[in-house]
Enzyme design. Structure first.
Site, mmCIF file in Angstrom:
data_model
loop_
_atom_site.group_PDB
_atom_site.id
_atom_site.type_symbol
_atom_site.label_atom_id
_atom_site.label_comp_id
_atom_site.label_asym_id
_atom_site.label_seq_id
_atom_site.Cartn_x
_atom_site.Cartn_y
_atom_site.Cartn_z
ATOM 1 N N GLU A 199 0.844 -5.678 -1.396
ATOM 2 C CA GLU A 199 1.452 -4.610 -1.638
ATOM 3 C C GLU A 199 2.072 -3.883 -1.394
ATOM 4 O O GLU A 199 3.133 -3.042 -3.203
ATOM 5 C CB GLU A 199 1.151 -3.632 -0.179
ATOM 6 C CG GLU A 199 -0.279 -2.892 0.732
ATOM 7 C CD GLU A 199 -0.822 -1.880 0.236
ATOM 8 O OE1 GLU A 199 -0.290 -1.108 -0.584
ATOM 9 O OE2 GLU A 199 -2.092 -1.465 -0.021
ATOM 10 N N GLU B 157 3.038 -4.846 -5.904
ATOM 11 C CA GLU B 157 1.757 -3.644 -6.135
ATOM 12 C C GLU B 157 2.656 -3.199 -6.314
ATOM 13 O O GLU B 157 2.689 -1.512 -7.172
ATOM 14 C CB GLU B 157 0.532 -3.151 -5.724
ATOM 15 C CG GLU B 157 -1.104 -4.369 -5.554
ATOM 16 C CD GLU B 157 -1.553 -3.920 -4.896
ATOM 17 O OE1 GLU B 157 -2.800 -4.735 -5.264
ATOM 18 O OE2 GLU B 157 -2.044 -3.031 -4.652
ATOM 19 N N GLU B 158 3.462 -1.934 -5.026
ATOM 20 C CA GLU B 158 3.925 -0.651 -5.383
ATOM 21 C C GLU B 158 6.016 -0.968 -6.254
ATOM 22 O O GLU B 158 5.247 -0.134 -6.618
ATOM 23 C CB GLU B 158 4.346 -0.156 -4.266
ATOM 24 C CG GLU B 158 2.768 0.430 -3.428
ATOM 25 C CD GLU B 158 3.104 0.795 -1.730
ATOM 26 O OE1 GLU B 158 1.897 1.434 -1.134
ATOM 27 O OE2 GLU B 158 4.182 1.107 -1.254
#
Length: 332
Positions: free
Chosen positions: A212, A215-216
């Site tokens: 996460e 990805e962010e």
């Protein structure tokens, strides 16, 4: 939001060292981790299907007559019938075979009968419902229906999964800055929070946090410590919600914002973070808790274990005395 290829890269970096414990943030460590990531780039990873399919647990097949559905028996003396394993010509044949099967299972003193009915067999659903079956749960492309046969025993079947699990990645760099983002679709606009999201099926908590954050924000990380968890009720789909905060070490500092989900991303100095009006009290508490662990030399760590009976790997999270007593704790 997750990509199977990104997930595979994250998993490899974590498992390459054989542990999830602390990795010193040195130039050598960053270089080594970067080489591993490039070595297992998308060009070298086998292609995955677009749709994730969850498999059901398998048990021993039953010996049954030809006019009874072939199924597998579990340790509770229940029977599971997989629709994809049945050769049925039409609804009439299904209905006839179902009633003969129910007679056989009752005589055999079987307890719970489970049917996995796939989308192409949707016309079986009303027939099963008329025979007394109820819905237990559904996944993409398949619904599971059940019936409890014993008359002298109350139904004690467990409910299906009722809790969603999410993670937040707490990343602090050597300049005493914490990685924060603002969600594009947040309930409260412009709030700074930790990057994170939901855990995917068959994904470990640490792997999820690493994925996460990458990805962010574009920041590659390794595991440092568990921090805390939050438990709440009445969330999405009526489920309860567990949010786990995981401290990670950054391997790079260059930010790459996920344009689909994130409006802002930045490295925020800790002294600013603790007094910023757009940072929630709970988010401040997460960081304070982590810094307190480091100050006291506590290591809320994770170790891979193997279940003695099931022979399945699992992750054990526990608090131990930190081995890295020389790590600098940010002063705020």
């Amino acid at each position: 939001m997750s990509s199977p290829r990104l997930l595979s890269r994250s998993n490899f970096v974590l498992y390459a060292s054989g542990t999830w414990r602390y990795l010193s943030l040195s130039t050598g460590a960053i270089t080594a981790a970067t080489k591993l990531i490039h070595k297992y780039s998308s060009n070298n990873i086998p292609a995955f299907g677009k749709e994730h399919t969850r498999s059901y647990q398998r048990f021993k097949k039953m010996d049954t007559p030809l006019d009874v559905f072939q199924g597998v028996k579990d340790r509770f003396h229940g029977v599971t019938v997989d629709g994809n394993q049945q050769d049925i010509a039409d609804k009439a044949q299904f209905c006839e075979k179902l009633h003969k099967s129910l007679d056989f299972w009752r005589e055999n003193k079987n307890r719970a009968i489970w049917f996995h009915v796939y989308k192409k067999q949707a016309d079986w659903v009303p027939i099963l419902a008329d025979a007394g079956f109820d819905f237990h749960h559904a996944r993409s492309g398949v619904v599971t229906m059940y019936i409890w046969l014993p008359k002298d025993e109350s139904n004690n079947l467990p409910s299906y999964a009722h809790t969603l699990v999410g993670v937040g990645g707490l990343v602090i760099n050597e300049r005493n800055e914490v990685l924060v983002v603002s969600d594009k679709h947040a309930i409260a606009k412009n709030i700074w929070k930790l990057p994170g999201g939901y855990v995917e099926p068959n994904e470990n908590l640490v792997d999820s946090a690493v994925r996460e954050v990458m990805e962010e924000t574009g920041i590659r990380t390794t595991f440092r410590s568990m921090v805390c968890l939050r438990h709440s009720h009445g969330g999405n789909f009526g489920c309860s919600d567990i949010y786990v905060v995981i401290a990670l070490n950054p391997l790079n500092l260059e930010l790459t914002r996920c344009e689909r989900e994130i409006t802002r991303v930045k490295w925020m100095p800790l002294d600013e973070y603790f007094c910023h009006p757009e940072v929630l009290d709970a988010s401040r508490l997460f960081v304070r808790t982590y810094l307190d662990y480091q100050k006291r030399g506590l290591d809320f760590t994770c170790t891979n274990m193997m279940h003695a009976l099931l022979k399945k790997e699992y992750q054990l999270y526990y608090v131990s005395q930190g081995k890295d007593g020389n790590q600098q704790v940010p002063k705020v």
